[in-house]
Design an enzyme around this catalytic site. Structure first.
Site, PDB file in Angstrom:
ATOM      1  N   THR A   4      63.147   7.408  34.329  1.00  0.00           N
ATOM      2  CA  THR A   4      63.672   6.153  34.878  1.00  0.00           C
ATOM      3  C   THR A   4      63.425   6.017  36.380  1.00  0.00           C
ATOM      4  O   THR A   4      63.695   4.974  36.960  1.00  0.00           O
ATOM      5  CB  THR A   4      65.198   6.045  34.620  1.00  0.00           C
ATOM      6  OG1 THR A   4      65.840   7.163  35.243  1.00  0.00           O
ATOM      7  CG2 THR A   4      65.502   6.049  33.133  1.00  0.00           C
ATOM      8  N   GLY A   5      62.900   7.048  36.994  1.00  0.00           N
ATOM      9  CA  GLY A   5      62.624   6.997  38.435  1.00  0.00           C
ATOM     10  C   GLY A   5      61.333   6.254  38.735  1.00  0.00           C
ATOM     11  O   GLY A   5      60.583   5.868  37.823  1.00  0.00           O
ATOM     12  N   VAL A   6      61.053   6.080  40.038  1.00  0.00           N
ATOM     13  CA  VAL A   6      59.878   5.290  40.420  1.00  0.00           C
ATOM     14  C   VAL A   6      58.585   5.984  39.988  1.00  0.00           C
ATOM     15  O   VAL A   6      57.628   5.337  39.549  1.00  0.00           O
ATOM     16  CB  VAL A   6      59.900   4.951  41.939  1.00  0.00           C
ATOM     17  CG1 VAL A   6      59.759   6.187  42.809  1.00  0.00           C
ATOM     18  CG2 VAL A   6      58.821   3.943  42.287  1.00  0.00           C
ATOM     19  N   CYS A  49      52.866  14.131  48.537  1.00  0.00           N
ATOM     20  CA  CYS A  49      52.237  12.806  48.568  1.00  0.00           C
ATOM     21  C   CYS A  49      51.364  12.565  49.803  1.00  0.00           C
ATOM     22  O   CYS A  49      50.412  11.787  49.745  1.00  0.00           O
ATOM     23  CB  CYS A  49      53.310  11.726  48.471  1.00  0.00           C
ATOM     24  SG  CYS A  49      54.677  11.983  49.615  1.00  0.00           S
ATOM     25  N   SER A  95      59.499   4.361  49.513  1.00  0.00           N
ATOM     26  CA  SER A  95      59.412   4.761  48.101  1.00  0.00           C
ATOM     27  C   SER A  95      59.293   6.271  47.940  1.00  0.00           C
ATOM     28  O   SER A  95      59.511   6.784  46.845  1.00  0.00           O
ATOM     29  CB  SER A  95      58.235   4.066  47.419  1.00  0.00           C
ATOM     30  OG  SER A  95      57.023   4.425  48.050  1.00  0.00           O
ATOM     31  N   GLY A  96      58.970   6.982  49.021  1.00  0.00           N
ATOM     32  CA  GLY A  96      58.994   8.440  48.969  1.00  0.00           C
ATOM     33  C   GLY A  96      60.386   8.984  48.672  1.00  0.00           C
ATOM     34  O   GLY A  96      60.536  10.122  48.227  1.00  0.00           O
ATOM     35  N   ARG A 136      58.974   8.617  58.859  1.00  0.00           N
ATOM     36  CA  ARG A 136      59.310   7.568  57.898  1.00  0.00           C
ATOM     37  C   ARG A 136      59.245   6.225  58.605  1.00  0.00           C
ATOM     38  O   ARG A 136      59.757   6.092  59.722  1.00  0.00           O
ATOM     39  CB  ARG A 136      60.719   7.805  57.349  1.00  0.00           C
ATOM     40  CG  ARG A 136      61.084   6.911  56.194  1.00  0.00           C
ATOM     41  CD  ARG A 136      60.437   7.310  54.893  1.00  0.00           C
ATOM     42  NE  ARG A 136      60.943   8.566  54.381  1.00  0.00           N
ATOM     43  CZ  ARG A 136      60.418   9.185  53.316  1.00  0.00           C
ATOM     44  NH1 ARG A 136      59.378   8.687  52.677  1.00  0.00           N
ATOM     45  NH2 ARG A 136      60.927  10.336  52.910  1.00  0.00           N
ATOM     46  N   HIS A 140      51.819   5.343  51.846  1.00  0.00           N
ATOM     47  CA  HIS A 140      51.850   6.124  53.082  1.00  0.00           C
ATOM     48  C   HIS A 140      50.552   5.880  53.859  1.00  0.00           C
ATOM     49  O   HIS A 140      49.489   5.707  53.266  1.00  0.00           O
ATOM     50  CB  HIS A 140      51.914   7.623  52.770  1.00  0.00           C
ATOM     51  CG  HIS A 140      53.215   8.086  52.199  1.00  0.00           C
ATOM     52  ND1 HIS A 140      54.324   7.284  52.061  1.00  0.00           N
ATOM     53  CD2 HIS A 140      53.583   9.308  51.727  1.00  0.00           C
ATOM     54  CE1 HIS A 140      55.317   7.985  51.538  1.00  0.00           C
ATOM     55  NE2 HIS A 140      54.890   9.219  51.324  1.00  0.00           N
TER      56      HIS A 140
END
Lengths: 347, 347
Positions: free
Chosen positions: B18-20, B137, B167-168, B245, B252
């Site tokens: 269910t995560g991104v 990432c 979104s990280g 960030r 990114h």
């Protein structure tokens, strides 16, 4: 329009008085108690006639076209490079000493490029061109930290990536970022307006500030190299940068990798930076872990944190620098030039 | 919960469905036509029982606690490091091969760390640990470009500053950035919520990702060094970074200064990068001047622009890299590992 406040103090003009740098400069003049005999607020025809308040007194903004600088001792210009190119030499001709915030005269050999904490000796006498240039907003905080590093360890190279705020494009830049962000929050696919920033700065980062040069670097990136060399008096200093606009309202940040000729001792580095005037070092628990544009603190200080020597290369270290680009990078530096000039009796 | 679609294909599980990263992975499986015999969507008790759609079919999300991996050939884990530490070895014990998106096993010598475009040879056989790790990432796009540079010119050092998206920190990070930004637009002094980002990311940049280490570097910064060395098989490679960030929703960016052992020819560099698989080079007019998170184009490609050799140091050059951190940096790389494993008949 004018008011005698101190008969021995200079008569000043603020050209670009309605812009973000001009209004900040007016506020700093009050905050710092800079003495003046008269002040003229000057702007383009579009803004002339508006009323602005300085130290509780109202002034009508005068039209730059036709403004007479012969009654002005010191003129601050921050209305854009093309305005300075056209009007600053005329102001000098009429007898004013100009402190110019634009890039128009920075590399002119007859124009000193000054950060008072670094090379105030350039202000000992009136410059040949009649103009003193204020450096680029990203260059100023960097050179204020680099000078002490160069003297102690010798700099092999500085590799700098910037995180530059919307206010670098003036009030219009701030407004556009707000509007573009609102548009995207309503519809994720809508980037909103992008006149000042291309593409939209809304939830975006843009690796392009000022025009692109034939070398592949931008003019902003070239400025950081050339101006650092001139201010520090190090014609072979190696500074290479990527300049990036980020969706921050105000205050530029920089991630700077400094590689030295000699091994750097972190504790000594922290101590040297702490001893610098108007610099706040954020190191471990002393001032919080690191500065950010929204939380750095005193806007009249350069803030530095994340000070760390690379374990595998002890000649190199990182700095994370945050500085108010409108103050440190423009208005405050210009006013500190003026303060140094009056201290020395040059104006 | 399960459906036979291809009797020769592996039975898969997506942990953190269910995560991104999980939902993006499910979408990519459909987009790329990855064949599977059964799929299990697995998550924590909090999300179990929800319904998700994969390739038009509805699945009920199963509870990770008590989930039986003995009927699974290949399990993708992207539910956080502590979940992987606890459940991935159990899944291996029960017979599954694990592709882990977290940092939990990346530096384990028995666990290969794989970017298929760089070191697919690590996938020729089943790993000793039963786990294949997906790199950080920010590391993935960098090493996809560095390998060809190392082979041609030899790398003296890479100095990298990152511009990392919300979104990280998953869907929660995106939501917090939206909420915090809305709060500030209503009241400039209100930074809004700052649970996932400290301080608030609203119109701010934060030079701190993951925990701070004794060395003064963050764990995120250390990962970029250690993981690059492991993936490229270069134990002495010098990569130093500042990880920041920025208020971007997704993708990114990285400003990378690469200093080589030898003088670099820009045209050859552009050609070598253009020849890399799934890389889009933005050079002058070919693809627009430079990529940005919002405008780069194909989210399944690494985008690179601002390619420029320093005039005063022709051994060094800059790259500006943009890559979708959820795809390139996580879900797509994981799926490409799975594709390489099935191509080789390892699963």
């Amino acid at each position: 329009m004018t008011l005698v406040t101190d008969p021995t103090a200079p008569r000043i003009a603020i050209v670009g008085a309605t812009g973000v740098v001009g209004t900040t400069l007016a506020g700093l003049i009050e905050d710092r108690g800079f003495r003046y005999r008269e002040v003229h607020l000057v702007a383009s025809a579009r803004s002339a006639g508006r009323t602005l308040t300085v130290e509780g007194r109202e002034y009508v903004v005068e039209d730059l076209e036709g403004f007479d600088f012969s009654n002005v001792d010191l003129a601050f210009f921050s209305a854009g490079g093309s305005i300075s190119e056209k009007y600053a030499p005329a102001a000098v001709e009429q007898g004013a000493l100009v402190i110019d915030n634009t890039s128009a005269f920075r590399m002119d050999p007859d124009t000193p490029l000054v950060v008072p904490q670094v090379n105030a000796h350039e202000l000992d006498k009136r410059p040949v061109s009649g103009i003193i240039a204020n450096p680029n907003c990203s260059t100023i905080p960097l050179v204020r930290l680099l000078q002490t590093v160069e003297r102690r360890w010798g700099i092999r190279q500085a590799v700098v990536s910037t995180y530059q705020a919307a206010s670098g494009q003036g009030n219009g830049g701030i407004t556009e970022l707000h509007e573009a962000t609102r548009a995207t929050l309503q519809d994720p696919d809508d980037p909103g307006p992008s006149e000042r920033f291309h593409p939209s700065l809304s939830f975006n980062v843009i690796p392009s500030i000022d025009r692109m040069l034939e070398s592949g670097f931008t003019f902003e990136e070239q400025k950081m190299l050339q101006e650092s060399r001139k201010i520090l008096g190090l014609p072979h200093l190696d500074v290479t940068t990527t300049c990036v606009r980020v969706p921050v309202i105000n205050s530029h940040s920089e991630a700077a990798w400094i590689e030295c000729q000699n091994v750097v001792d972190r504790e000594e580095l922290v101590r040297l930076l702490t001893e610098l005037p108007e610099v706040t070092v954020h190191d471990k628990d002393a001032h919080g872990a690191f500065p950010t544009p929204r939380t750095a603190g005193d806007p009249n200080h350069v803030h530095v944190g994340r000070i760390r020597v690379a374990p595998h290369n002890p000649r190199g270290f990182w700095l994370w620098i945050v500085a108010d680009n409108v103050r440190i990078g423009a208005a405050l530096n210009a006013l500190q030039i003026a303060e140094a000039l009056t201290d020395r009796g040059v104006v």
